[in-house]
Motif scaffolding. Structure first.
Motif, PDB file in Angstrom:
ATOM      1  N   LEU A   1     -49.181 -12.078 -15.674  1.00  0.00           N
ATOM      2  CA  LEU A   1     -48.911 -13.002 -16.788  1.00  0.00           C
ATOM      3  C   LEU A   1     -47.446 -12.865 -17.180  1.00  0.00           C
ATOM      4  O   LEU A   1     -46.947 -11.740 -17.343  1.00  0.00           O
ATOM      5  CB  LEU A   1     -49.823 -12.703 -17.972  1.00  0.00           C
ATOM      6  N   ARG A   2     -46.766 -14.000 -17.318  1.00  0.00           N
ATOM      7  CA  ARG A   2     -45.356 -13.989 -17.722  1.00  0.00           C
ATOM      8  C   ARG A   2     -45.191 -14.916 -18.915  1.00  0.00           C
ATOM      9  O   ARG A   2     -45.546 -16.099 -18.864  1.00  0.00           O
ATOM     10  CB  ARG A   2     -44.460 -14.446 -16.583  1.00  0.00           C
ATOM     11  N   ALA A   3     -44.663 -14.344 -20.001  1.00  0.00           N
ATOM     12  CA  ALA A   3     -44.449 -15.116 -21.225  1.00  0.00           C
ATOM     13  C   ALA A   3     -42.957 -15.288 -21.480  1.00  0.00           C
ATOM     14  O   ALA A   3     -42.172 -14.350 -21.304  1.00  0.00           O
ATOM     15  CB  ALA A   3     -45.103 -14.416 -22.421  1.00  0.00           C
ATOM     16  N   ASP A   4     -42.570 -16.497 -21.877  1.00  0.00           N
ATOM     17  CA  ASP A   4     -41.185 -16.821 -22.251  1.00  0.00           C
ATOM     18  C   ASP A   4     -41.230 -17.335 -23.681  1.00  0.00           C
ATOM     19  O   ASP A   4     -41.615 -18.478 -23.937  1.00  0.00           O
ATOM     20  CB  ASP A   4     -40.632 -17.875 -21.291  1.00  0.00           C
ATOM     21  N   THR A   5     -40.882 -16.464 -24.648  1.00  0.00           N
ATOM     22  CA  THR A   5     -41.039 -16.862 -26.050  1.00  0.00           C
ATOM     23  C   THR A   5     -40.031 -17.920 -26.461  1.00  0.00           C
ATOM     24  O   THR A   5     -40.289 -18.706 -27.375  1.00  0.00           O
ATOM     25  CB  THR A   5     -40.915 -15.641 -26.984  1.00  0.00           C
ATOM     26  N   ALA A   6     -38.859 -17.946 -25.802  1.00  0.00           N
ATOM     27  CA  ALA A   6     -37.864 -18.966 -26.121  1.00  0.00           C
ATOM     28  C   ALA A   6     -38.342 -20.349 -25.682  1.00  0.00           C
ATOM     29  O   ALA A   6     -38.136 -21.348 -26.376  1.00  0.00           O
ATOM     30  CB  ALA A   6     -36.533 -18.635 -25.460  1.00  0.00           C
ATOM     31  N   ALA A   7     -38.988 -20.414 -24.522  1.00  0.00           N
ATOM     32  CA  ALA A   7     -39.525 -21.683 -24.035  1.00  0.00           C
ATOM     33  C   ALA A   7     -40.870 -22.008 -24.679  1.00  0.00           C
ATOM     34  O   ALA A   7     -41.358 -23.138 -24.580  1.00  0.00           O
ATOM     35  CB  ALA A   7     -39.672 -21.647 -22.517  1.00  0.00           C
TER      36      ALA A   7
ATOM     37  N   LEU B   1     -49.442 -22.384 -20.181  1.00  0.00           N
ATOM     38  CA  LEU B   1     -49.995 -22.675 -21.496  1.00  0.00           C
ATOM     39  C   LEU B   1     -48.968 -22.437 -22.598  1.00  0.00           C
ATOM     40  O   LEU B   1     -48.042 -21.627 -22.446  1.00  0.00           O
ATOM     41  CB  LEU B   1     -51.225 -21.792 -21.734  1.00  0.00           C
ATOM     42  N   PRO B   2     -49.129 -23.115 -23.741  1.00  0.00           N
ATOM     43  CA  PRO B   2     -48.174 -22.944 -24.844  1.00  0.00           C
ATOM     44  C   PRO B   2     -48.307 -21.580 -25.511  1.00  0.00           C
ATOM     45  O   PRO B   2     -49.383 -20.980 -25.540  1.00  0.00           O
ATOM     46  CB  PRO B   2     -48.553 -24.076 -25.807  1.00  0.00           C
ATOM     47  N   LEU B   3     -47.193 -21.111 -26.050  1.00  0.00           N
ATOM     48  CA  LEU B   3     -47.133 -19.824 -26.751  1.00  0.00           C
ATOM     49  C   LEU B   3     -46.364 -20.038 -28.045  1.00  0.00           C
ATOM     50  O   LEU B   3     -45.202 -20.453 -28.025  1.00  0.00           O
ATOM     51  CB  LEU B   3     -46.426 -18.786 -25.868  1.00  0.00           C
ATOM     52  N   THR B   4     -46.998 -19.756 -29.169  1.00  0.00           N
ATOM     53  CA  THR B   4     -46.370 -20.038 -30.463  1.00  0.00           C
ATOM     54  C   THR B   4     -45.784 -18.798 -31.126  1.00  0.00           C
ATOM     55  O   THR B   4     -44.929 -18.909 -32.004  1.00  0.00           O
ATOM     56  CB  THR B   4     -47.392 -20.685 -31.421  1.00  0.00           C
ATOM     57  N   ASP B   5     -46.220 -17.617 -30.733  1.00  0.00           N
ATOM     58  CA  ASP B   5     -45.778 -16.378 -31.367  1.00  0.00           C
ATOM     59  C   ASP B   5     -44.480 -15.898 -30.718  1.00  0.00           C
ATOM     60  O   ASP B   5     -44.468 -15.387 -29.603  1.00  0.00           O
ATOM     61  CB  ASP B   5     -46.862 -15.303 -31.226  1.00  0.00           C
ATOM     62  N   ARG B   6     -43.353 -16.051 -31.419  1.00  0.00           N
ATOM     63  CA  ARG B   6     -42.061 -15.664 -30.858  1.00  0.00           C
ATOM     64  C   ARG B   6     -41.869 -14.144 -30.872  1.00  0.00           C
ATOM     65  O   ARG B   6     -40.924 -13.624 -30.301  1.00  0.00           O
ATOM     66  CB  ARG B   6     -40.924 -16.347 -31.626  1.00  0.00           C
ATOM     67  N   ARG B   7     -42.783 -13.422 -31.530  1.00  0.00           N
ATOM     68  CA  ARG B   7     -42.726 -11.949 -31.525  1.00  0.00           C
ATOM     69  C   ARG B   7     -43.755 -11.359 -30.550  1.00  0.00           C
ATOM     70  O   ARG B   7     -44.130 -10.200 -30.669  1.00  0.00           O
ATOM     71  CB  ARG B   7     -42.975 -11.423 -32.932  1.00  0.00           C
TER      72      ARG B   7
ATOM     73  N   GLY C   1     -35.052 -14.976 -27.959  1.00  0.00           N
ATOM     74  CA  GLY C   1     -36.419 -14.811 -27.479  1.00  0.00           C
ATOM     75  C   GLY C   1     -36.479 -13.672 -26.481  1.00  0.00           C
ATOM     76  O   GLY C   1     -35.541 -12.871 -26.359  1.00  0.00           O
ATOM     77  N   LYS C   2     -37.573 -13.579 -25.767  1.00  0.00           N
ATOM     78  CA  LYS C   2     -37.698 -12.537 -24.758  1.00  0.00           C
ATOM     79  C   LYS C   2     -38.675 -12.965 -23.669  1.00  0.00           C
ATOM     80  O   LYS C   2     -39.477 -13.879 -23.856  1.00  0.00           O
ATOM     81  CB  LYS C   2     -38.145 -11.219 -25.376  1.00  0.00           C
ATOM     82  N   ILE C   3     -38.548 -12.285 -22.537  1.00  0.00           N
ATOM     83  CA  ILE C   3     -39.461 -12.453 -21.415  1.00  0.00           C
ATOM     84  C   ILE C   3     -40.383 -11.241 -21.371  1.00  0.00           C
ATOM     85  O   ILE C   3     -39.925 -10.098 -21.426  1.00  0.00           O
ATOM     86  CB  ILE C   3     -38.701 -12.561 -20.080  1.00  0.00           C
ATOM     87  N   VAL C   4     -41.666 -11.478 -21.286  1.00  0.00           N
ATOM     88  CA  VAL C   4     -42.667 -10.414 -21.162  1.00  0.00           C
ATOM     89  C   VAL C   4     -43.450 -10.665 -19.880  1.00  0.00           C
ATOM     90  O   VAL C   4     -43.959 -11.779 -19.670  1.00  0.00           O
ATOM     91  CB  VAL C   4     -43.621 -10.390 -22.369  1.00  0.00           C
ATOM     92  N   HIS C   5     -43.534  -9.648 -19.044  1.00  0.00           N
ATOM     93  CA  HIS C   5     -44.200  -9.808 -17.751  1.00  0.00           C
ATOM     94  C   HIS C   5     -45.129  -8.618 -17.528  1.00  0.00           C
ATOM     95  O   HIS C   5     -44.694  -7.471 -17.586  1.00  0.00           O
ATOM     96  CB  HIS C   5     -43.147  -9.864 -16.630  1.00  0.00           C
ATOM     97  N   VAL C   6     -46.403  -8.891 -17.291  1.00  0.00           N
ATOM     98  CA  VAL C   6     -47.375  -7.818 -17.070  1.00  0.00           C
ATOM     99  C   VAL C   6     -48.268  -8.168 -15.888  1.00  0.00           C
ATOM    100  O   VAL C   6     -48.444  -9.340 -15.536  1.00  0.00           O
ATOM    101  CB  VAL C   6     -48.256  -7.563 -18.312  1.00  0.00           C
ATOM    102  N   GLY C   7     -48.832  -7.135 -15.270  1.00  0.00           N
ATOM    103  CA  GLY C   7     -49.832  -7.306 -14.227  1.00  0.00           C
ATOM    104  C   GLY C   7     -51.081  -6.541 -14.605  1.00  0.00           C
ATOM    105  O   GLY C   7     -51.012  -5.466 -15.214  1.00  0.00           O
TER     106      GLY C   7
END
Length: 559
Positions: A461-467, A479-485, A531-537
């Motif tokens: 899973l990779r999240a881009d809070t800025a996008a 999918l959309p992500l609304t939590d910038r934290r 923002g930040k990039i979060v990447h997990v497996g």
């Protein structure tokens, strides 16, 4: 009751387990080029007189995919790629691709649209091709273009299968992901035929239990899910032996395990009681892929390795001309030498001595010749172990902790399984100056490994809070992500939920989920964090479902 079947290059092994005990084991000669026939022969023998309603599952470790690749028996594949500008792919892919001009950038933003006419023109040149692979450089950040190209191919070509790179692996590395998609497509129909035949054969025998296929990373997949990812079944023979060791005698100290079969010896490294994994993925026919696998090395030396002299030198393997002369084979083998040296006790000793007579060293007796041959064979394996350890020691590290406190692998134990383990393991251990162990049931360790392997799945899973979005490429989700934290902890929980959904759909119980990696970094624009990039497996932890009762009681060890 659990059934495990392993189809090797020389023998097919099968075991039947009940309540943690092996109640039946068989070994039959593999039928060259007829994997299904080998499976069914083993199955018929192992189930003779058994109430098939008691069978809970049947797990298969098959060389079908590996053999198809090694023998070059791959179906034609139309490979479409969207590399974008600056990608260095030439000479690194397993097939010549159709290069499309559309692409997305490293953030998953579409920078150039797919040109539909490019896909249509390429299809005209691929008339008759029914298998396709599609891969975009940053499709793991946004799989929409891969999906669009796949949709166009589905409409124009009536394909049997289309493999998309992002669905195969959610990790970056365009080359590995593309090759994985190509091989998945290239062996897909062959695997489907095997799956259909195996399912029908089990049904005819009254076995209603689920069928699982062993993967290269030591897990299993239900047959329906394995149909989607047949490339995962490469290198299952070595993986099965590792799981067999895990079930028979998991090492409490740094160790090396050997699976000494009829054709090859497979080497694995162990640290902290678990086998080491390949950090990036397996290489198939020299091409890098994203297929997760144990860190393994195979060498062309086994019990049936052909012995001969050329230019006055004794050569051992890698060819196999048949079984040992002691078992009616045509040429001398390592097994014949083991028998004459007194390290193995089966077959016709007179025929084994006749084999050694062909190779008699000047001034040496049959016994001395056999011992010299066995010693040379042991040194070949020992040298391969030393080389593998040297490569492991030289592997680059990427964590500060590993630099400050490097932990080199210094094995203290050699574990041998497979048909040739009893005779060769003590000699190899002596050359490595470590203790050794050959557990009971070592002869069928691979089938045991298949029977005991746990079902597993892996996603990222990779999240881009800025996008304001996150992706799960294996599921084709954006999918959309609304939590910038959004935090790593949140990403881990979200990945686990998606993995549980994926497992439920596949008929797998996700009872032990672990994170395989977790990283995050800030996105800075100007002098501000935007923002930040979060990447997990996340994966369902591979391993074995249970150990064996009194499995190592007849093992041996020595210094």
């Amino acid at each position: 009751m659990l059934v495990g079947i392993d189809v090797g290059g020389t023998y097919t092994d099968a075991v039947l387990l009940d309540a943690g005990k092996v109640i039946r084991q068989i070994k039959v000669a593999s039928e060259h080029g007829r994997v299904l026939a080998s499976i069914l022969t083993a199955l018929d023998e192992i189930l003779q007189g058994i109430d098939t309603q008691r069978i809970e599952r049947v797990a298969l470790s098959t060389t079908l995919v590996t053999n198809a690749i090694v023998q070059g028996k791959l179906d034609p594949v139309g490979l479409f790629i969207m590399p974008g500008p600056g990608a260095d792919w030439q000479g690194r892919l397993a097939a010549d691709p159709v290069v499309l001009s559309g692409y997305v950038d490293h953030r998953g933003r579409e920078r150039q649209e797919i040109v539909v006419d490019e896909v249509k023109q390429a299809c005209k040149k691929l008339a008759g091709v029914k298998l396709f692979a599609v891969s975009g450089k940053f499709a793991v950040r946004n799989p929409a273009q891969e999906q669009k190209v796949a949709g166009g191919l589905a409409a124009a070509m009536q394909p049997l299968h289309i493999a998309c790179g992002a669905a195969v692996s959610g990790n970056l590395n365009f080359i590995r992901r593309t090759n994985s998609a190509y091989y998945l497509a290239a062996v897909g129909q062959r695997f489907q035929d095997l799956a259909d035949a195996a399912a029908a054969a089990l049904a005819e025998r009254g076995v209603q239990a689920p069928i699982l296929i062993l993967k290269a990373d030591g897990g299993t997949l239900p047959l329906a899910k394995a149909r989607e990812l047949p490339v995962e079944s490469i290198f299952t023979g070595p993986a099965a032996s590792v799981l067999g060791v895990m079930g028979l005698c998991p090492p409490a100290k740094p160790a090396v395990s050997l699976d000494i079969g009829g054709t090859t010896t497979d080497i694995a490294l162990w640290k902290n009681g678990v086998p080491l994994m390949d950090a990036k993925g397996a290489a198939i026919d020299g091409y890098l892929t994203a297929v997760r696998t144990f860190r393994l090395q195979s060498i062309g030396l086994g019990g049936d390795s052909w012995l001969r002299r050329e230019a006055g030198k004794l050569l051992i393997g890698p060819e196999r001309k048949g079984p040992a002369m002691a078992l009616g084979g045509p040429e001398p083998t390592v097994t014949d030498a083991l028998i004459v040296a007194g390290l193995s006790d089966f077959g016709d000793r007179a025929l084994a001595e006749a084999a050694m007579q062909r190779l008699l060293f000047p001034g040496k007796s049959l016994l001395e010749t056999a011992r010299a041959i066995v010693d040379q064979a042991a040194e070949v394996v020992a040298a391969a172990v030393r080389e593998m350890l040297a490569v492991e020691a030289a592997t680059p590290v990427y964590k500060v902790e590993d630099i400050v406190r490097p932990e080199l692998l210094r094995p203290e134990l050699l574990i041998g399984v497979g048909g040739g383990a009893a005779g060769l393991t003590p000699l190899i251990a002596e050359k490595l100056n470590i203790s050794w162990q050959v557990p009971a049931l070592a002869m069928v360790a691979n089938a045991l490994g298949a029977a005991l392997a746990r079902p597993t799945l892996h996603i990222s899973l990779r999240a881009d809070t800025a996008a304001g979005e996150y992706t799960v490429p294996e599921l084709g989700l954006r999918l959309p992500l609304t939590d910038r934290r959004y935090s790593i902890q949140q990403a881990g929980k979200q990945a686990a939920l998606h993995l549980q959904e994926m497992a439920t759909a596949a008929g797998i119980t996700a009872d032990e989920i672990e994170m395989t990696f977790a990283e995050e970094f800030n996105l800075v624009r100007g002098f501000s964090t935007v923002g930040k990039i979060v990447h997990v497996g996340a994966q369902i932890k591979p391993g074995i479902i249970a150990g064996l009762v009194d499995s190592a009681a007849a093992g041996g060890a020595g210094a």
